[in-house]
Structures are given as C-alpha cells and as structure tokens.
Design a protein around this motif. Structure first.
Motif, mmCIF file in Angstrom:
data_model
loop_
_atom_site.group_PDB
_atom_site.id
_atom_site.type_symbol
_atom_site.label_atom_id
_atom_site.label_comp_id
_atom_site.label_asym_id
_atom_site.label_seq_id
_atom_site.Cartn_x
_atom_site.Cartn_y
_atom_site.Cartn_z
ATOM 1 N N UNK A 184 0.838 -1.195 0.000
ATOM 2 C CA UNK A 184 0.000 0.000 0.000
ATOM 3 C C UNK A 184 0.877 1.250 0.000
ATOM 4 N N UNK A 185 0.633 2.146 -0.903
ATOM 5 C CA UNK A 185 1.384 3.412 -0.902
ATOM 6 C C UNK A 185 0.586 4.467 -1.654
ATOM 7 N N UNK A 186 0.904 5.713 -1.346
ATOM 8 C CA UNK A 186 0.192 6.831 -1.971
ATOM 9 C C UNK A 186 0.849 7.165 -3.305
ATOM 10 N N UNK A 187 0.039 7.194 -4.374
ATOM 11 C CA UNK A 187 0.627 7.501 -5.685
ATOM 12 C C UNK A 187 -0.307 8.381 -6.511
ATOM 13 N N UNK A 188 -1.184 9.104 -5.829
ATOM 14 C CA UNK A 188 -2.113 9.959 -6.583
ATOM 15 C C UNK A 188 -1.485 11.319 -6.869
ATOM 16 N N UNK A 189 -2.250 12.360 -6.618
ATOM 17 C CA UNK A 189 -1.799 13.723 -6.916
ATOM 18 C C UNK A 189 -0.512 14.080 -6.144
ATOM 19 N N UNK A 190 0.329 14.891 -6.796
ATOM 20 C CA UNK A 190 1.532 15.384 -6.100
ATOM 21 C C UNK A 190 1.112 16.416 -5.057
ATOM 22 N N UNK A 191 2.038 16.779 -4.226
ATOM 23 C CA UNK A 191 1.801 17.848 -3.252
ATOM 24 C C UNK A 191 1.394 19.129 -4.011
ATOM 25 N N UNK A 192 0.352 19.809 -3.560
ATOM 26 C CA UNK A 192 -0.086 21.011 -4.288
ATOM 27 C C UNK A 192 0.951 22.134 -4.294
ATOM 28 N N UNK A 193 1.963 22.032 -3.430
ATOM 29 C CA UNK A 193 2.993 23.081 -3.394
ATOM 30 C C UNK A 193 4.265 22.675 -4.145
ATOM 31 N N UNK A 194 4.251 21.463 -4.736
ATOM 32 C CA UNK A 194 5.496 20.950 -5.317
ATOM 33 C C UNK A 194 5.955 21.738 -6.546
ATOM 34 N N UNK A 195 5.039 22.467 -7.183
ATOM 35 C CA UNK A 195 5.431 23.249 -8.361
ATOM 36 C C UNK A 195 6.488 24.297 -8.020
ATOM 37 N N UNK A 196 6.595 24.644 -6.737
ATOM 38 C CA UNK A 196 7.580 25.664 -6.341
ATOM 39 C C UNK A 196 8.984 25.104 -6.168
ATOM 40 N N UNK A 197 9.100 23.781 -6.107
ATOM 41 C CA UNK A 197 10.375 23.186 -5.693
ATOM 42 C C UNK A 197 11.487 23.381 -6.720
ATOM 43 N N UNK A 198 12.626 23.861 -6.219
ATOM 44 C CA UNK A 198 13.824 24.021 -7.048
ATOM 45 C C UNK A 198 14.248 22.670 -7.620
ATOM 46 N N UNK A 199 13.976 21.656 -6.822
ATOM 47 C CA UNK A 199 14.364 20.292 -7.180
ATOM 48 C C UNK A 199 13.787 19.855 -8.533
ATOM 49 N N UNK A 200 12.624 20.396 -8.905
ATOM 50 C CA UNK A 200 11.982 20.009 -10.177
ATOM 51 C C UNK A 200 12.920 20.230 -11.357
#
Ligand code: SF4
Length: 299
Positions: A184-200
């Motif tokens: 069992x693991x979460x694989x749906x929507x990304x974090x709603x704030x992830x668009x800000x991440x430099x890591x992207x």
C-alpha cells in the motif's frame, strides 16, 4: 546500516520510497533490530492526510508500529499556513524550503526523544543525485558533505545518525517493486505546493541526461562518494559542532537552529537566515559552516 539490537525509526511519508524502505528493512533486518515508523503531518489538506492513511495501511501490512506527528503542534505552523504567508509575500521563497527544515527537525526530535539509534529515510538514487547536483550548483559544500547513505555520528549528542537504504535504487525500480509486491502506498496527486520546488529543475535535467547518457545518476553518486572524503579531510569542509539553539534550546550545529531561523523569516517576512549556511573562513585550517555576525546581530 543496521546493527544487531538497534532500534530504528523510519520516516514514512506514505509514498512508495519510504514504504519500500520500511518493508525491506523489516524483511532483511527485522530479526535482529526493531523498527518503528513516524509519519509527519505537515498540514497539507487533501494530500498529506491521504498519504498518511496509505502509510498506516502499509505499517499494518508490514507489521510495524507507527506514530503520527503534527508539524503544526511541533513547530506552530502547518504548511497550509506557510503557503498563505508565501502567497502574501513571494519573497519568502518556496514552501519546500520550510517544509524540509520542519520535517528534518521533527524527525530528529522524535528519534532522540524515543531513544532510537538510527533514523531511516526512503531517499532513492534519483533523490540523492538531485541533491548532489543542487548543492554543487549552488556551491553549498557544507550541505554537500552532509549527504550520503549514512550520515551523522552516534557520538554527537542530540543527533541521531541517518541511513538511506535505497540510495542506490533508481526511482523506477522502487515504483516497480512497490507495485509488484502490492505494498500500500500513496501515488495519486503530487503535493499542491510541489510546483515551487527548485528540485523540479534538477529532476528534469538529470532525467534528460540519464536518457542520453545512461548511468549518469550512478556516476554522479560515485563522483560524490570519491569527493566526500576529500572535501572532509583535505579541504576541511565540515559542519559545526553540536550545541543548543540560543532561541529554543534545541540541538543544532549553528547558533540558531534551522526551525527558529525559518520561523523568524515567516514572522519578519524576509530572509533573516541568509548566509547561515554559506561557507565562511573560520580563521583556522580549512573551512566550516558557522553563522555570520550579521545574522547573530539580527537575532
Ligand atoms: S513538495 Fe515541498 S511542500 Fe510538498 S511535501 Fe514535499 S517538501 Fe513539503
């Protein structure tokens, strides 16, 4: 990474990486060591609450006890609060900078208070390669030397050594493994704030590089492994010694801990901690991460 008789706290987000790390640790070392999961609720409605639910299902399936800790209770802010402040003042930067500091501090605090000897996280090869590249591109050698599959020392009071059992496993293999075993693991929507991440940006860059030059992620990890002892010994790059934060009394390697610095930043609406993690000369042989006088004055 895990020795006989150890008590290991596993940071569980509910995503595939941490669930697979927990599963494998229990499977491989469950007969010699104890494992317990901690799930941090950063206060991201519709995302973290759902991921935590899946994480709890995973703990029950794997047969490991768990604790859920609220970031809002621990540090006084949920990530929803932080995002609201960033919306009003974009100069505060990205949510992830705050989230990472809160999470690291809470994980260490839970591990110390619970008397655990190691803290395990689910970072995979992709995560590690991105972190190496990010610190290289920003020139943050102090942060760079803190990376690696095993970090921290049991001898430093107030800090629990960290292990990353999946650091050599590519992300896609972890996804395949989690699905194959129906963990069992979460694989749906990304974090709603992830668009800000430099890591992207680094994820995209490294994935593109891997497409044209297969093995680039391993090569980056291997280069870092060769570089780390050179940076630590020959260049003398090291993090500061353990001490107590002058504001909250928590364990830190700087005068003011990371959580206090980012909370001050939220309160004052500007980056009061700028320069704290830069490499500055300390007048002795080599370099170390120390807070600058400029920052100390601000507090
Ligand atoms: S994407 Fe950023 S804000 Fe969202 S959980 Fe991850 S670190 Fe936190």
């Amino acid at each position: 990474m895990v020795c006989k008789g150890e008590r290991v706290l596993v940071g569980l987000s509910g995503g595939k990486d941490s669930v697979v790390a927990l599963y494998l640790l229990k499977k491989i070392a469950g007969h010699v060591a104890d494992f317990h999961a901690v799930l941090i609720d950063e206060g991201i409605p519709g995302y973290r609450d759902r991921a935590i639910k899946r994480g709890i299902e995973a703990c029950e399936k794997i047969g490991v006890g768990y604790t859920v800790v609220s970031a809002e209770k621990e540090v006084g802010y949920s990530m929803q609060d932080v995002f609201g402040l960033i919306e009003k003042n974009p100069k505060l930067g990205s949510s992830c900078g705050f989230c990472g500091v809160f999470r690291r501090e809470i994980l260490n605090r839970v591990a110390v208070e619970g008397g655990y000897s190691k803290l395990a996280t689910g970072h995979n090869l992709d995560d590690e390669a991105q972190s190496i590249a990010m610190n290289l591109f920003t020139g943050d050698l102090c942060r760079l030397v803190r990376l690696g599959p095993v970090t921290g020392s049991a001898k430093v009071d107030g800090f629990v050594p960290r292990i990353k059992p999946l650091v050599e496993c590519p992300e896609m293999e972890v996804v395949a493994y989690a699905n194959l075993l129906k963990l069992p693991h979460y694989s749906d929507e990304c974090c709603p704030f992830s668009w800000m991440a430099k890591r992207n940006h680094f994820r995209k860059l490294i994935n593109e590089l891997e497409d044209v030059l297969p093995g680039s992620k391993y090569a980056l990890l291997s280069t870092f492994r060769q570089l780390k002892p050179v940076l630590e010994k020959d260049a003398g790059i090291k993090k500061g010694d353990a001490r107590k934060c002058v504001l909250c009394g928590n364990n830190t390697t700087q005068r003011v801990c990371g959580v206090c610095r980012v909370i001050e930043k939220l309160k004052m609406g500007r980056d009061v901690g700028a320069g704290d993690s830069v490499v500055v000369g300390n007048g002795k042989k080599g370099l170390s991460c120390v807070e600058t006088k400029r920052n100390v004055k601000k507090f």
